[in-house]
Structure formats: C-alpha cells, structure tokens
Design a protein around this motif. Structure first.
Motif, PDB file in Angstrom:
ATOM      1  N   TRP A  41       0.842  -1.208   0.000  1.00  0.00           N
ATOM      2  CA  TRP A  41       0.000   0.000   0.000  1.00  0.00           C
ATOM      3  C   TRP A  41       0.869   1.247   0.000  1.00  0.00           C
ATOM      4  O   TRP A  41       0.681   2.181  -0.775  1.00  0.00           O
ATOM      5  N   MET A  70       1.122   4.516  -2.438  1.00  0.00           N
ATOM      6  CA  MET A  70       0.376   5.638  -1.871  1.00  0.00           C
ATOM      7  C   MET A  70       1.233   6.541  -0.999  1.00  0.00           C
ATOM      8  O   MET A  70       0.949   7.716  -0.865  1.00  0.00           O
ATOM      9  N   PRO A 120      -1.395   4.817  -8.641  1.00  0.00           N
ATOM     10  CA  PRO A 120      -2.250   3.967  -7.816  1.00  0.00           C
ATOM     11  C   PRO A 120      -2.941   2.870  -8.627  1.00  0.00           C
ATOM     12  O   PRO A 120      -3.627   2.023  -8.060  1.00  0.00           O
ATOM     13  N   LEU A 132      -2.356  -0.588  -7.570  1.00  0.00           N
ATOM     14  CA  LEU A 132      -3.113  -0.963  -6.368  1.00  0.00           C
ATOM     15  C   LEU A 132      -4.585  -1.214  -6.711  1.00  0.00           C
ATOM     16  O   LEU A 132      -5.196  -2.172  -6.275  1.00  0.00           O
ATOM     17  N   ALA A 133      -5.114  -0.325  -7.554  1.00  0.00           N
ATOM     18  CA  ALA A 133      -6.540  -0.401  -7.872  1.00  0.00           C
ATOM     19  C   ALA A 133      -6.893  -1.695  -8.597  1.00  0.00           C
ATOM     20  O   ALA A 133      -7.978  -2.241  -8.414  1.00  0.00           O
ATOM     21  N   LEU A 155     -16.333  -2.160 -15.522  1.00  0.00           N
ATOM     22  CA  LEU A 155     -15.064  -2.050 -14.800  1.00  0.00           C
ATOM     23  C   LEU A 155     -13.910  -1.806 -15.768  1.00  0.00           C
ATOM     24  O   LEU A 155     -12.975  -1.070 -15.459  1.00  0.00           O
ATOM     25  N   LEU A 162     -13.999   1.775 -16.748  1.00  0.00           N
ATOM     26  CA  LEU A 162     -13.622   2.575 -15.586  1.00  0.00           C
ATOM     27  C   LEU A 162     -12.106   2.564 -15.399  1.00  0.00           C
ATOM     28  O   LEU A 162     -11.491   3.595 -15.112  1.00  0.00           O
ATOM     29  N   MET A 163     -11.489   1.415 -15.571  1.00  0.00           N
ATOM     30  CA  MET A 163     -10.039   1.322 -15.397  1.00  0.00           C
ATOM     31  C   MET A 163      -9.302   2.117 -16.470  1.00  0.00           C
ATOM     32  O   MET A 163      -8.316   2.783 -16.185  1.00  0.00           O
ATOM     33  N   SER A 209      -9.589   5.603 -15.550  1.00  0.00           N
ATOM     34  CA  SER A 209      -8.749   5.889 -14.383  1.00  0.00           C
ATOM     35  C   SER A 209      -7.292   6.074 -14.800  1.00  0.00           C
ATOM     36  O   SER A 209      -6.602   6.961 -14.290  1.00  0.00           O
ATOM     37  N   ILE A 228      -5.329   9.502 -14.064  1.00  0.00           N
ATOM     38  CA  ILE A 228      -4.086   9.492 -13.288  1.00  0.00           C
ATOM     39  C   ILE A 228      -2.937  10.046 -14.118  1.00  0.00           C
ATOM     40  O   ILE A 228      -2.078  10.766 -13.616  1.00  0.00           O
ATOM     41  N   ILE A 280     -16.119  -0.717  -8.395  1.00  0.00           N
ATOM     42  CA  ILE A 280     -16.161   0.697  -8.801  1.00  0.00           C
ATOM     43  C   ILE A 280     -15.809   1.597  -7.614  1.00  0.00           C
ATOM     44  O   ILE A 280     -14.995   2.519  -7.743  1.00  0.00           O
ATOM     45  N   TRP A 306     -14.119   0.827  -4.972  1.00  0.00           N
ATOM     46  CA  TRP A 306     -12.710   0.613  -4.635  1.00  0.00           C
ATOM     47  C   TRP A 306     -11.804   1.449  -5.536  1.00  0.00           C
ATOM     48  O   TRP A 306     -10.924   2.173  -5.053  1.00  0.00           O
ATOM     49  N   VAL A 307     -12.032   1.377  -6.856  1.00  0.00           N
ATOM     50  CA  VAL A 307     -11.181   2.106  -7.797  1.00  0.00           C
ATOM     51  C   VAL A 307     -11.287   3.606  -7.550  1.00  0.00           C
ATOM     52  O   VAL A 307     -10.268   4.308  -7.471  1.00  0.00           O
ATOM     53  N   ILE A 308     -12.516   4.092  -7.401  1.00  0.00           N
ATOM     54  CA  ILE A 308     -12.714   5.533  -7.158  1.00  0.00           C
ATOM     55  C   ILE A 308     -12.049   5.937  -5.841  1.00  0.00           C
ATOM     56  O   ILE A 308     -11.385   6.973  -5.757  1.00  0.00           O
ATOM     57  N   VAL A 341      -9.446   4.554  -4.307  1.00  0.00           N
ATOM     58  CA  VAL A 341      -7.984   4.554  -4.439  1.00  0.00           C
ATOM     59  C   VAL A 341      -7.513   5.789  -5.215  1.00  0.00           C
ATOM     60  O   VAL A 341      -6.545   6.438  -4.829  1.00  0.00           O
ATOM     61  N   ILE A 342      -8.207   6.103  -6.298  1.00  0.00           N
ATOM     62  CA  ILE A 342      -7.830   7.277  -7.105  1.00  0.00           C
ATOM     63  C   ILE A 342      -7.962   8.549  -6.274  1.00  0.00           C
ATOM     64  O   ILE A 342      -7.081   9.417  -6.285  1.00  0.00           O
ATOM     65  N   GLU A 394      -7.895   8.889  -3.023  1.00  0.00           N
ATOM     66  CA  GLU A 394      -6.869   8.897  -1.980  1.00  0.00           C
ATOM     67  C   GLU A 394      -5.541   9.380  -2.566  1.00  0.00           C
ATOM     68  O   GLU A 394      -4.835  10.187  -1.966  1.00  0.00           O
TER      69      GLU A 394
END
Lengths: 466, 379
Positions: free
Chosen positions: A255, A259, A267, A270-271, A336, A339-340, A343, A347, B357, B359-361, B363-364, B366
């Motif tokens: 972690w 982080m 991240p 981790l995600a 998902l 979403l990834m 993400s 990021i 979803i 979890w991913v949100i 982590v991002i 954070e």
C-alpha cells in the motif's frame, strides 16, 4: 479524438516536460554524492580507482552508469550533469519503447500496449528520474530489454542485457533468480517429463547465466581485490539498519509503495489488484509468465533494503505495467474495464499536472532569467552538506596550483577547484581547509586564518600557515 | 466474556441513564449537566417514558435487571427477525445466529458491557416491523414511534415506508411520535425540554469529537481521513445525499427484505455518531440478506460478501492509536462492512461490480488527496 492519438499526445507531453527537467542542473542527493562525483574525480585524476575512506564507498560497486557519465562529463564539460540527464531521459524513453514492443509481442492490442506504456512512463517517479543523474532508469532499461529477449527466446542476449543491468546496480542480481525461475517454468511446461525438461533447463540456464556473469563479474572481482568483499559494502559492516535486508509487513508495504512513497508512482497498480480477482478471461502462456514475474519481483523488492521505495521497484514496473494492461484488457465486466481505462487516463493527467508544477521552479533558469549558480543556490538544501560556490569567491581566489582539504561536506560534485577530501586524504600538501559550519558547529581551531565565511552555504575556508 | 458478568453492575453508559432519571425525579435538569458523563444527558425527553422504572431500584439492582432484560431483548429481536423472514423458524439456524451475534460479535459485547440501550430499541423496531408485516399497522406505528422517542435515529425507518409507498403509515408514525412527545411532558417539564431542543439536540452535528475510532459512521470516516473540517463536512453531506438518492432509485426493483436491509444500513452509515454498539442493528441486513440469497454461483459471491461484512463488523481494534494515519481507513472497518451490506441489498448479483467501482474511485481519490497534500493543499 481517436483514443490512440490521445495516448500518444499524453506521452508526447510527458516526454516534453521530462526533457525540460533534464536541461536543468542536478539537485539530487545521491547524484551529487557519488553518481556524478565519482566520474568527475576519475576525469580529474585521469584514472579509475577505488576511493577509500568512508565517503565514496560506492566506488567499489558496479558503475556502468557512472562510466557512461565519464563520457558526457568529458564532452559537455561544465554541463556534464545535463549530459547525464539526457542519458537517463533516453533510458526512460527506450524503456517505454520496449514496453510497447513487449506488450505487442505478448498479444496485447495497440491500444492496450500504449496504455501499458502510459501506466509506466507518466508517473512523477519516472519524470524526476528522467531529469536526474541517478542510474535507476538505465538499470530499468537493461532489465526490461533482458525480459524482452527472454520472451523472444533469445537467452544469450537476455543474459547480456541482465549482465549490463547488474553492472549498473548490484540489486539487479535479484533478477537472476526471477529469470531462472521463468526459464525453468517455461521449459517444464514444454516437455512431457521432468527428465527431458531437466536437460533443457540446465542448458538454457547456462545460456542465460554465462553471459550475465561474464559481463558483471569484473565489477565484483575489482571490488574483492580492492576491499576484500565482492559485494562491498554489503557484508563489510558499514551499512546502517535501513540498508539491511529485512522482512516487513507485505500488505502495508504494498500500500505504502503506491500511496505513501516519497516519489509517487501510480495507484493503478493498487486499484487493479482486487479487480483481477473478479475474473479475467483465460491466462495463457505470456500472461502466466507476466504474473509469475510480478509475484517474484515483488518478493525480491520486499526483502530489499528500504533506503528508498519507488526507485527500487522501478526496474520491475515495466512488466507490471504490461500486467496491468493485460488485466484491464481481459476484464469480463465491461463497466469495470472502461472505468479502469478512464482511471489510467485521469491518473496520467493528474501526474502530468503534478510533474508540471514540480518543474515550474526550473522556468527562470530555462528562460535565461537565472544563471546556473543562482539556480543551484536557490534550490539546493545546504543542510545536506553540499558545496556550491554561490558568490564566486572560490572561482576568483583559488588558483589551479592550490590544494584544498575538504572536511564536513558530503556532496562534492560542484567543487571546481583542486581538492582532496578528508576521507581519502593520504598526506597531500594542502594550503587551504574547507570546513562546514553546520558540521563543526562553529569555527575550527586550525593552524591558519579564516579567509572566507558564508553562513548561507555553511562554508568556512582557512588559509593554512606554512 | 461479558455474558457471564450479567449479574453484576456493568458499563459506563447505564449509570448515565440511571443518573438522568434520578435527576429528573429530583427536579434537576439532566440536560444541563450530569456527573456520570462529560456533558449533558443527550437522549430526547421522551426516552424517560421508557427509563422511568429505573427510579424504583437502587443502582446495582437496576443495573442487573437492565443487563438481563437487555440480553433477553436482543435474543427476542433475533427470533423476531427470523419470523420476518420465514413463517417457521429453523431452531438450528436460530441457535447458530444467536451464537454468531453474541459471543464473537463486538457491537453486542460493547452494548452489554457498557449497559447501552440499543438492544431495547432494536427490539421495539423489529417488533414494529413484524406487526407491520402482520398488517397491525397502528400497533406497528406506536412501537416504532416509541423507539424513535428513545433515540431519534430509528426515524430512518420512515424512509422505508416511503419506499414501499405506504404514506399512510408514514403519517401514522409521525402522529404517534407527536403523541409520544406530548406524553413526555407528563414526566419532563417544559423548561427541561426547551434546553434539549434548543441546545443539546444540535450537539450531534459539529465535527469535533467525531474522529474517534468508536464512531464508525460516514462522518467518522471523513473526520479521520481529511485534515480540514469543512471538507469533511461537505463530503459527508454530499455523499449522504447521494447514498439516499441511490437507495431511493435502486429500491424499486428489490423485495421488502432487501429494502429494509438497505434502509437499516443507510441508518448506520449516515448517523453522525454511529458508535460501535449501535451496530447491533446490522444484524437486520446480515440475517435478511444471508437467508434470502439464492443458492447458486452468484448467490455464493453475495454470501462471501456477507461473511466478509460480518467479520468487518464483528471485530474490534484494541489499540486504534497504533494505526498510522495513512492507514486510517482501517479504523472504519465497520463502516465498510455495512457499506457492503447496503450494496448487496440494492445490487444483489451486481454487488461485486459496484464494490469494484467504489474501490477504484476510492484509491484514485486517496492518491489525488495525497498529491494535493504534497503540494501543501491538505484537504
């Protein structure tokens, strides 16, 4: 805008920002301590040697990166550190290119291969290393190249590349174990019986190990001859507790790595972990090797001394990034998956913004509003015992025939006059003593007079009585 | 083993109720200050309609009676919950559930150990829900109103009646609550009540003191996670609104047991001071969801989530001060357990996706907050 162009644009912007960072003078602690200082001393003395004493003990370790820096220091002169930065930048871009080729070789589409490159390259960690004279990106380049050759079935070149990685940094030895495990696993899978496989494993192991050892061994032989320890300073009793191999909490460390590291990575690593458990479509050949590598490299990193976090995981991140790309592309759940991907892009943009803000202090220097010395004196932390001739006094007053004994300073790269450090002093005749007020707590009692004092840099210069 | 100490006086919270009742009967205003707690008595005046009988006994005797009645209420509540799920209660399941929700279950141990009031409120609530199921709506309204009169939080169940579109029942409950409030004037003088409604009631809203480990609500999570009070508060109100809206929209396609599970979970998540002992209410969604899921592959995934939720709710961290700030989210384990129950209640088979979803949100977000703090913008 088609999504593949978006990724290329983001990568292009990142390279530009990193290039801007590479054009600025070096500020990194380790770079000013030994990565740049050692090659500079070699040029000064016109010889390569182990530097005894407690300061530059890294001169006994593998130094391929530093040897490359000798060349650029010679060519670029005063701006040798910029030359070293360009080598790091090139190593980072080269690694990104290999990631793309590797991902494509393993069956990922163009989009997910580019995504893997994005995950690795657009991070503050790769960003600042691209503009520094640290050697971690050079090691990463060779390690990634080695893995590429391994996947391509060229074990000899894989061994050569890993040998070069070990020649850059001793810790790359851990990758020998990872690669041998992968070779064993792959060969066992190919043959019907263990007996048949054993010969293949043995021969392939030799094909890989021999060049790796041949190329890296001279460094350890040199170290043994000079210090009595082949892996000096490991085993010589001079490392602190933080520099020792220890077992910690794997989950907390995992972690913290993504982080809480001083140098943010991404991240996304981790995600993706729990999502991988939600179901991905069939792991075949290449995918299994990737995930095997990820697990083994994490174990190696986990027992590595925790003197730094992000830099020590960096050489493994190219393959991790491909693993992430693989996982995202294989997610069964479309929501998902999208979403990834989103993400990763978010990021990347956040990291670009962070990196962009981080290099805003270089703008006055890059636009010519600040000279090199001004930039250094404004941005260096002199509590780290670094020397810079901020007011030009040394440039005007120390002659090439003088010799200065340096004491209390740790990072010597910006010393541009003849000097000898107290740690390797062997009786040379000096006529000045340079001392650090932050180390001594005040003026020293020496046989000489104080001729210079700078409370900002901490420098005290005494002219020694004849 | 707290359950073997029932015949001795227990806990730090029972003396608060006892002293409040004693003060009331001595015509001292308990809403000014009590000796047994740092501050005034913070339950509504109508709670004395339930607590008045404490005045009949000395402290130690009252405490023992309280302990026994509390445990009996809890076990009765579990039995009633089974009745709500199936007409015939499986004795083995009931015994297993009673064990699982007592001996290893920290919220209940905390309740008994502190002499808390939640077991009684739980009983009144589930009894009210059972009576509603049996179409005895007036009695149901009376019991729920009584529970709301003791501790305002069960008013969340009014939202349930909105979801099932029984607006008449909503009105019945509100009417009964009004009756309960009026009835409280028999015991509690107007001046005492004024102090509660003008000052004490609003003590629940400021963020001071909400970051303690015992507060397992959404506000507790944000109070521990963020550096600034204003950001924690805005995030709490915004997220709370989203949770309520989502519950309302998603409840259309689910059965009544899932609706009740969702509402109960929402109550635990959004109450500003959801102390760990209040999480005895989590047995409602835990039981409802685990018994009502289908016996197939998708049902198995949901069951695993429920088990994980149970573990997160049941455990207690003995030394929360040893957890580093960067891992402060671990201190909200009960919050996450109930959040998972809320997700399972509303999404059923798609729960894994929703958790993924979130979890991913999470982590991002954070990561972005960490970067902002590195840039001296610590939210």
């Amino acid at each position: 805008m088609p999504r593949k162009y978006l990724l290329i644009v983001l990568l292009g912007v990142s390279i530009l920002i990193n290039f801007a960072g590479a054009l600025t003078p070096e500020l990194g602690f380790d770079a000013l301590w030994y990565h740049l200082t050692i090659p500079k001393l070699y040029l000064m003395w016109e010889r390569i040697a182990f530097i005894p004493g407690g300061l530059l003990y890294y001169s006994a370790m593998p130094r391929l990166g530093e040897f490359l820096f000798i060349g650029v220091l010679k060519v670029f002169g005063e701006f040798g550190d910029i030359g070293a930065h360009l080598i790091s930048l090139g190593a980072g871009i080269g690694t990104a290119f290999i990631i793309y080729k590797l991902a494509r070789k393993l069956g990922l589409s163009v989009f997910y291969s580019q995504l893997s490159v994005l995950i690795f390259y657009i991070t503050p960690l790769v960003g600042w290393l691209s503009g520094s004279a640290y050697i971690d990106l050079i090691r990463t380049f060779f390690e990634t190249l080695s893995f590429y050759f391994l996947i391509s079935g060229n074990l000899i070149l894989a061994g050569v590349s890993l040998g070069l990685a070990i020649s850059t940094k001793t810790l790359a030895i851990g990758s020998l174990g990872i690669f041998l495990a992968i070779i064993t696993f792959t060969d066992l899978k190919k043959k019907a019986s263990y007996k048949e496989a054993f010969l293949d494993v043995f021969l392939d192991g030799i094909k890989f190990l021999f060049p790796a050892i041949l190329i890296s061994a001279p460094w350890f032989i040199f170290s043994y001859l000079e210090t009595g320890y082949p892996f000096y300073p490991i085993g010589a009793g001079i490392l602190g507790t933080a520099e020792k191999f220890m077992i910690r909490n794997p989950i907390a460390d995992f972690w913290r790595l993504f982080m809480g590291s001083n140098d943010p990575i991404s991240p996304i690593y981790l995600a993706i972990v729990p999502l991988a458990g939600l179901g991905i479509k069939g792991l075949k050949g290449g995918g299994r090797i990737i995930f095997g590598y990820i697990i083994l490299s994490f174990l190696i990193w986990f027992i590595t001394p925790r003197t730094d976090w992000g830099r020590f995981i960096l050489p493994y991140l190219p393959v991790w990034a491909i693993g992430v790309g693989f996982t995202i592309s294989s997610l069964k759940d479309k929501v998902l998956k999208y979403l990834m991907v989103l993400s990763v892009l978010i990021i990347a943009i956040v990291n670009l913004g962070y990196r962009g803000l981080a290099i805003r202090r270089t703008v006055p220097y890059l636009t010519g509003k600040e000279c090199r010395t001004e930039y250094l004196c404004k941005n260096l932390d002199f509590k780290t015992a670094v020397f810079v001739d901020c007011d030009g006094w040394f440039y005007r007053n120390i002659k090439p025939t003088d010799l200065v004994l340096v004491s209390g300073f740790h990072n010597l790269y910006y010393i541009d006059f003849p000097f000898v450090h107290e740690s390797w002093y062997r009786g040379e005749k000096y006529n000045y003593i340079l001392s650090n007020i932050r180390e001594t707590g005040g003026e020293r009692k020496v046989k000489g007079i104080l001729v210079y004092k700078n409370d900002f840099t901490g420098a005290l210069l005494y002219k020694v009585s004849p | 083993m707290i359950f073997i100490k029932l015949l001795s006086p227990l806990g730090g919270d029972f003396p608060v109720y006892f002293e409040a009742v004693a003060a009331l009967f001595q015509k001292i205003n308990p809403y000014e200050r009590l000796l047994s707690m740092p501050g005034p008595y913070n339950y509504p005046p109508s709670s004395f309609l339930f607590l008045w009988w404490l005045e009949l006994f000395p402290l130690n005797t009252a405490s023992v009676i309280w302990n026994i009645l509390s445990v009996l209420s809890y076990i009765t509540a579990i039995w009633i919950l089974f009745k709500l799920i199936t007409p015939k209660t499986n004795k083995i399941l009931f015994t297993a559930a009673t064990f699982a929700f007592t001996i290893p279950f920290f919220p209940e141990k905390f309740n008994i150990g502190n002499g808390q009031i939640n077991n009684f409120i739980l009983l009144f609530c589930v009894l009210g829900l059972l009576l509603y199921r049996q179409n005895r709506k007036v009695l149901s309204a009376i019991l729920l109103a009584f529970a709301i009169g003791i501790k305002i939080v069960p008013a969340a169940y009014i939202f349930y009646f909105f979801l099932v579109k029984d607006y008449k029942q909503v009105l019945r409950i509100l009417f009964c609550v009004a009756i309960v409030i009026v009835a409280s004037f028999i015991l509690v003088p107007r001046e005492f009540q004024e102090l509660y409604y003008t000052k004490v009631f609003f003590n629940a809203f400021p963020i001071e003191g909400k970051a303690v480990y015992y507060n397992q609500s959404l506000l507790g999570l944000f109070a521990r996670a963020f550096h600034t009070e204003i950001f924690a508060r805005i995030s709490f109100y915004l997220t709370g609104l989203i949770l309520i809206l989502v519950t309302y929209l998603k409840s259309r396609g689910i059965n009544d047991l899932r609706k009740l599970s969702a509402v109960t979970s929402l109550m635990l998540l959004l109450h500003p001071l959801s102390w760990q002992h209040f999480f005895v209410f989590s047995i409602i969604p835990l039981l409802f969801l685990s018994i009502s899921i289908k016996k197939n592959k998708e049902g198995l995934k949901q069951f695993i989530l429920i088990i994980v939720s149970y573990v997160l709710i049941a455990v207690d961290i003995k030394r929360p001060d040893l957890i580093y700030r960067e891992f402060s989210f671990i201190l909200s384990h009960q919050f996450f357990g109930v959040l998972m129950l809320w997700i399972v209640a509303l999404w059923g088979q798609r729960s894994m996706r929703v958790i993924g979803i979130i979890w991913v949100i999470g982590v991002i977000m954070e990561y972005i907050l960490i970067l902002l703090c590195r840039g001296n913008i610590c939210l």
